[in-house]
Design an enzyme around this catalytic site. Structure first.
Site, mmCIF file in Angstrom:
data_model
loop_
_atom_site.group_PDB
_atom_site.id
_atom_site.type_symbol
_atom_site.label_atom_id
_atom_site.label_comp_id
_atom_site.label_asym_id
_atom_site.label_seq_id
_atom_site.Cartn_x
_atom_site.Cartn_y
_atom_site.Cartn_z
ATOM 1 N N HIS A 9 0.835 -1.190 0.000
ATOM 2 C CA HIS A 9 0.000 0.000 0.000
ATOM 3 C C HIS A 9 0.873 1.243 0.000
ATOM 4 O O HIS A 9 1.972 1.234 0.537
ATOM 5 C CB HIS A 9 -0.988 0.027 1.175
ATOM 6 C CG HIS A 9 -0.342 -0.009 2.524
ATOM 7 N ND1 HIS A 9 0.225 -1.165 3.056
ATOM 8 C CD2 HIS A 9 -0.174 0.950 3.458
ATOM 9 C CE1 HIS A 9 0.698 -0.907 4.263
ATOM 10 N NE2 HIS A 9 0.485 0.377 4.527
ATOM 11 N N HIS A 22 1.001 5.368 0.899
ATOM 12 C CA HIS A 22 0.410 6.457 1.668
ATOM 13 C C HIS A 22 0.565 7.738 0.854
ATOM 14 O O HIS A 22 1.646 8.014 0.344
ATOM 15 C CB HIS A 22 1.162 6.671 2.990
ATOM 16 C CG HIS A 22 1.085 5.529 3.931
ATOM 17 N ND1 HIS A 22 0.251 5.521 5.027
ATOM 18 C CD2 HIS A 22 1.752 4.355 3.960
ATOM 19 C CE1 HIS A 22 0.420 4.391 5.689
ATOM 20 N NE2 HIS A 22 1.329 3.656 5.054
#
Length: 179
Positions: free
Chosen positions: A119, A121
């Site tokens: 993932h 950010h």
């Protein structure tokens, strides 16, 4: 920004739940499957973008591929490409809505990675006119001694609060409209 916790993760063994076949307990896989709540900003067939539930700053967003892979170095190119496109698209929407073009885009692999699912950010930087706890012109001090960069990052990390659901929903509506 997360370098202050690198030392805590050096030379650690890789947990079995980091295997790519361990997605049944992965919170991001559960969010993708609709089994856990999230504030979604963007979604296509390969990627979702959600607001972080413990944001560093307003608009802190996570871009997550729908395929479970623990390491960005092992992410298939089709998902890497989709993630890159989503990062650009969502970053554009965030800058429009927040009126701030300064962003930090981060992807951790193993160290400082709280969830073993790739993932990214997207974290809006503090703006000069922000109501951040520490004004950019101030030099934070403890007992009259200026704080180190590490200490300032640690304090910022520790000051994180859960995303307010109503504020998140309102922000998500504005961001989705700008995409």
């Amino acid at each position: 920004m997360t370098s202050f916790i690198i030392g805590a993760h050096a030379n650690r063994s890789i947990p079995t739940e980091w295997r790519d076949d361990a997605d049944r307990n992965c919170p991001f896989c559960r969010i993708i499957a609709g089994e856990m709540p999230s504030t979604r900003l963007y979604e296509d067939d390969k990627v979702i973008a959600i607001l972080d539930i413990l944001p560093l700053r307003r608009g802190h967003t996570l871009i997550i591929p729908k395929a479970h892979h623990s390491r960005v170095s092992e992410l298939p190119l089709e998902y890497a490409s989709a993630v890159g496109q989503a990062v650009t698209k969502v970053a554009n929407g965030l800058t429009k809505v927040l009126g701030n073009t300064a962003l930090n885009v981060v992807c951790n692999q193993e160290y400082a990675q709280a969830v073993p699912h790739v993932h990214y950010h997207i974290i809006p930087a503090p703006s000069l006119n922000s109501s951040a706890r520490v004004e950019p012109s101030e030099q934070p001090k403890e007992n009259g001694i200026p704080l180190s960069r590490r200490e300032m990052h640690q304090r910022e990390f520790e000051s994180r609060e859960e995303l307010d659901e109503d504020e998140g929903k309102a922000l998500a509506v504005r961001i989705r409209a700008s995409l």
